[in-house]
Design an enzyme around this catalytic site. Sequence first.
Site, PDB file in Angstrom:
ATOM      1  N   ASP A 436       0.861  -1.174   0.000  1.00 31.83           N
ATOM      2  CA  ASP A 436       0.000   0.000   0.000  1.00 31.83           C
ATOM      3  C   ASP A 436       0.901   1.229   0.000  1.00 31.83           C
ATOM      4  O   ASP A 436       2.103   1.130   0.244  1.00 31.83           O
ATOM      5  CB  ASP A 436      -0.879  -0.041   1.259  1.00 31.83           C
ATOM      6  CG  ASP A 436      -1.734   1.204   1.407  1.00 31.83           C
ATOM      7  OD1 ASP A 436      -2.288   1.657   0.389  1.00 31.83           O
ATOM      8  OD2 ASP A 436      -1.844   1.721   2.526  1.00 31.83           O
ATOM      9  N   ASN A 886      -8.601  -1.023   4.053  1.00 34.02           N
ATOM     10  CA  ASN A 886      -8.637  -1.285   2.606  1.00 34.02           C
ATOM     11  C   ASN A 886      -7.546  -2.257   2.166  1.00 34.02           C
ATOM     12  O   ASN A 886      -7.558  -2.723   1.030  1.00 34.02           O
ATOM     13  CB  ASN A 886      -8.500   0.024   1.829  1.00 34.02           C
ATOM     14  CG  ASN A 886      -7.184   0.731   2.103  1.00 34.02           C
ATOM     15  OD1 ASN A 886      -6.755   0.834   3.244  1.00 34.02           O
ATOM     16  ND2 ASN A 886      -6.543   1.230   1.074  1.00 34.02           N
TER      17      ASN A 886
END
Length: 1222
Positions: A436, A886
């Site tokens: 990420d 997420n």
Amino acid sequence: MGRTGGGRRRDRLRWSKLYTFSCFRTPATSGDAAGGPSAHGGSAVGGPGFTRVVHCNNSAVHRRKPLKYPTNYISTTKYNVLTFLPKAIFEQFRRVANLYFLLTAILSLTPVCPFSAVSMIAPLAFVVGLSMIKEGVEDWRRFMQDMKVNNRKVGVHKGDGEFEYRHWEDLAVGDVVKVEKDQFFPADLLLLSSSYEDGICYVETMNLDGETNLKVKRSLEVTLPLEEDESFKDFRGIIRCEDPNPNLYTFVGNLEYERQIYAIDPFQILLRDSKLRNTSFIYGVVIFTGHDSKVMQNSTESPSKRSTIEKKMDMIIYILFSVLVLISLISSIGFAVRIKFDLPKWWYLQPEKANKLDDPTRPALSGIFHLITALILYGYLIPISLYVSIELVKVLQAHFINQDIHMFDEDTGNTAQARTSNLNEELGQVHTILSDKTGTLTCNQMDFLKCSIAGVSYGVGSSEVEIAAAKHMASGNDDQDIQVQDVWENNEDEIQLVEGVTFSVGRTRKSSVKGFSFEDDRLMQGNWTNEPNSSTILLFFRILALCHTAIPEVNEATGALTYEAESPDEGAFLVAAREFGFEFFKRTQSSVFVRENFTASNGPTEREFKVLNLLEFNSKRKRMSVILKDEDGQILLLCKGADSIIFERLAKNGRVFEADTTKHLNDYGEAGLRTLALSYRVLDESEYSAWNAEFLRAKTSIGPDRELQLEHVSDLIERELILVGATAVEDKLQKGVPQCIDRLAQAGLKIWVLTGDKMETAINIGYACSLLRQGMRRICLSIPTGDQVAQDAKKAAKESLMLQIANGSQMVKLEKDPDAAFALVIDGKALTFALEDDMKHMFLNLAIECASVICCRVSPKQKALVTRLVKEGIGKTTLAIGDGANDVGMIQEADIGVGISGVEGMQAVMASDFSISQFRFLERLLVVHGHWCYKRIAQMICYFFYKNIAFGLTIFYFEAFAGFSGQSVYDDWFMLLFNVVLTSLPVISLGVFEQDVSSEICLQFPALYQQGPKNLFFDWYRILGWMANGLYSSLAIFFLNICIFYDQAIRSGGQTADMAAVGTTMFTCIIWAVNMQIALTMSHFTWIQHLFVWGSVGTWYLFIIVYGSALRSRDNYQILLEVLGPAPLYWAATLLVTAACNIPYLIHISYQRSCNPLDHHVIQEIKYLKKDVEDQTMWKRERSKARQRTKIGFTARVDAKIKQIRGKLHKKAPSLTIHTVS
């Protein structure tokens, strides 16, 4: 819960008027197509997939049938009270060895078993029970972290206009909640009203899509009067909407309220785990709870992960089991033959009572029964203690990972945590890292560092790339090993590049103002007024202070101003403008106020600029503009954006500074800085009025083309611009990120970035952390927008993307330059098609050929799908790392999931296998602990099979020697203690303490890590080699002892050795041989290893003395003290057999180290001979060799910068001095 006094705040501002694109609202009518759901695709409400009904402020309805929606309780555990036993038992008996031992434990209850039932059942119960306890403890930790989230509190309407605090887990669909500033939303909510008059609120969705930019949400007009607690006393409404689904960016539904129907779109939906920012409070009604919420829909069930080594170990077990069955068949056939033909002749062996186990009349049946006996007897080929030893070793390894002080984060007080110990060795075999961006690589802070105004570059700070390149050149040796850490620890005033050419660095000092690291006296303290182009500089500063959507906040404690900006860049620009003397301090409904310090002779002056229009930034426009009127009545358009976009919109008379600015932009880009170009335009009143009328028509239009119309009209006015200059901000990465990425790249790891951010932001981060660099060729995959019908558009999009992928692959294939590097950048829409079955392998093949891959605007589900594609397509170990909710999908999908325990919730950590506090700790987790754990576990398993083959086959040899009678040469106690006591501790010390090289060497020689991904220590060559070693040792132990003791007298009375004496001697030789073997295998000795290895040998002698003194020892009574101890032949045989077993391994390892050494062999020899101290040149040369050739990372970027500097030096006089100060 107390009332909110004063109701709305901030001068009753209606912020929605600021926004052109994101906050438009269509007029609502009673049930007609214009305002009803059909206007927004809501006609599907009530149909399949759109059946949810929510009764607002009446949650009791949803707790019973027919609705019966789930609670807001969430769980990320693998087990619960009911499933723990069946699931945990299933996990244990997925292991084939455990299945085998379960079968033998059952058979031990029958007469065919040569051992007692307890001796077979107890070890299995111990091994399985210990493993299940470990699984339970690890899952309990996950449960406790779930409880922290479930026990958060939020204000809930309890009736009569009163609110009370409840736990998140107690929320139900239909509840009205009040969420306050900086709190997370507890469920998916419909926004009813906010502290702003027009229902605006600002939301941070970092946990959902990774973006730090604040999102603007706006409630429906009809619910705006619900502005205080009391207003909910009689509130009722019905929401009809879509069923739970994972789509974060879409929502279809309508609200029935006061006999009217209002369409609901994503702008009114607040998603669980996003955070309320810059808004005092909001009221909302719960639509989706718990696992129905969109963030939980994007998560997947906690998977049961097994390491590659453990899976391969099952294959070895299959091989050994096949060998076991084979020798058992040989034994049973031999037994049947002897029973049929020889037993009738052996009158002295005739049983008193006939039984079917050895009936000469039915040899086949006897052979079958003997097969079962043999399967149990030779079971020592398959080590039952292997699994429990590995479990124990992994737990201890995890403990050392948790206790590593070098992975302790002083800011948070957190240490690294191995949340599961099953995957320790996988850390040493990682091929691809999927990371990420936000919160993982970056800390969401920008620093204003340099700028170009009117063709003049300002700001004399040096970037780390420039300093590192200068140091490298100053060394005068291309093979010199550059310590990346030195860049941040530079204490030199001046670096000499070549004779007569110096690079002045100065003393590094930290800026006292957060977000502002600019140093140049020409612009500070009002000195800019003395510059030749002061009027252009004035305009530059005003663009910084005026062209934004930020809101000023006054700190009540200190009185200082802070800015709530939609992006970190805007915040840095406003801080810079303030430091330059242009402080933005107030925004009203239609004006922006700036306090200018150096534009008038009488001191600070407050100026008001009326905001006429604001054209927002988005990833397609790549620019933002504000149209305003100054105090003189002049209308100005101020525009900032990507240089490529701004330059193509410049007027002919606006390109005066274009050439110089372009050069500066390139220099800033090479230094790793994020750049934007600034421009302006003066508008006539009549021109503006005509344009504004057209703009308002587009803004108030209804239909799918509204956004296209707005972009077209905006484009009309954003032309004929005049270039003012450019900004360069430093994207603040988390501490140590560039060094970590550089080391991981040198270790041969591939790095992919998966982010929810827009493409430009992701690309800039790529440059900042050296995944991208100047000169790297970018392949951007995106879907062009068109006017086709939906089906045609999808077909055209797929064809376009397939063509782009084919062109990219062709470009890579035709490239002749070996140093050329490619970067692949793809957005979420393109990724949707690229992940389809007919295209995903083309996409993956292209991605593999590129040095770095960046996926932008990806949803959590897409992150998981990309991770699955890489894991299954490449077939190598993948690691996913992230910090938000997420990222949960990809963390669970990857072979190894690493969570960052940051400030934004714990969802990623709860779903992860390992957690760390900073991305930089990933280097040590992989390169040190991963390398060690892989080699330890690999060597440990190979050694386990070696010693059990060496021991188990001697039983088979003796049984064949004894007529396949089922007789064991060893005492039952010897066999029970072999794996449990006499050889267990040395192998555990190997798995816990072994170090081929120290942690410092692992970090200095990152290429050593490739021994794991290449599987050098657990490939079939090495496994079969250890098995062959075990086979050879078993032959040497058995036949040498048989030959020595066959007819030799061993006692003073002339007696020869009986079976007990031979068996004890053979067992002594096995104990010595296998412990000597592990001593030769170890590279790192402490007192613990010495104690365990030689202590195990001593324990054998102590045991045989104590056991031989017991009457229960039967044939082994006083076997050592009276029989074997006084016999020189016993000691000579032990010495001879031990040497015979280990000399071949000693010859092999000596030959390998001399003629074909591995990397760690060379380093061990250098360290042993202290060449690293005596010969620094050779040591540095070896270090520079021990890096995988890479096209990404800081080192690759420094090499590119060196080429650039050398090119410049050839063109300049040798007396030139380059001056920079940071």
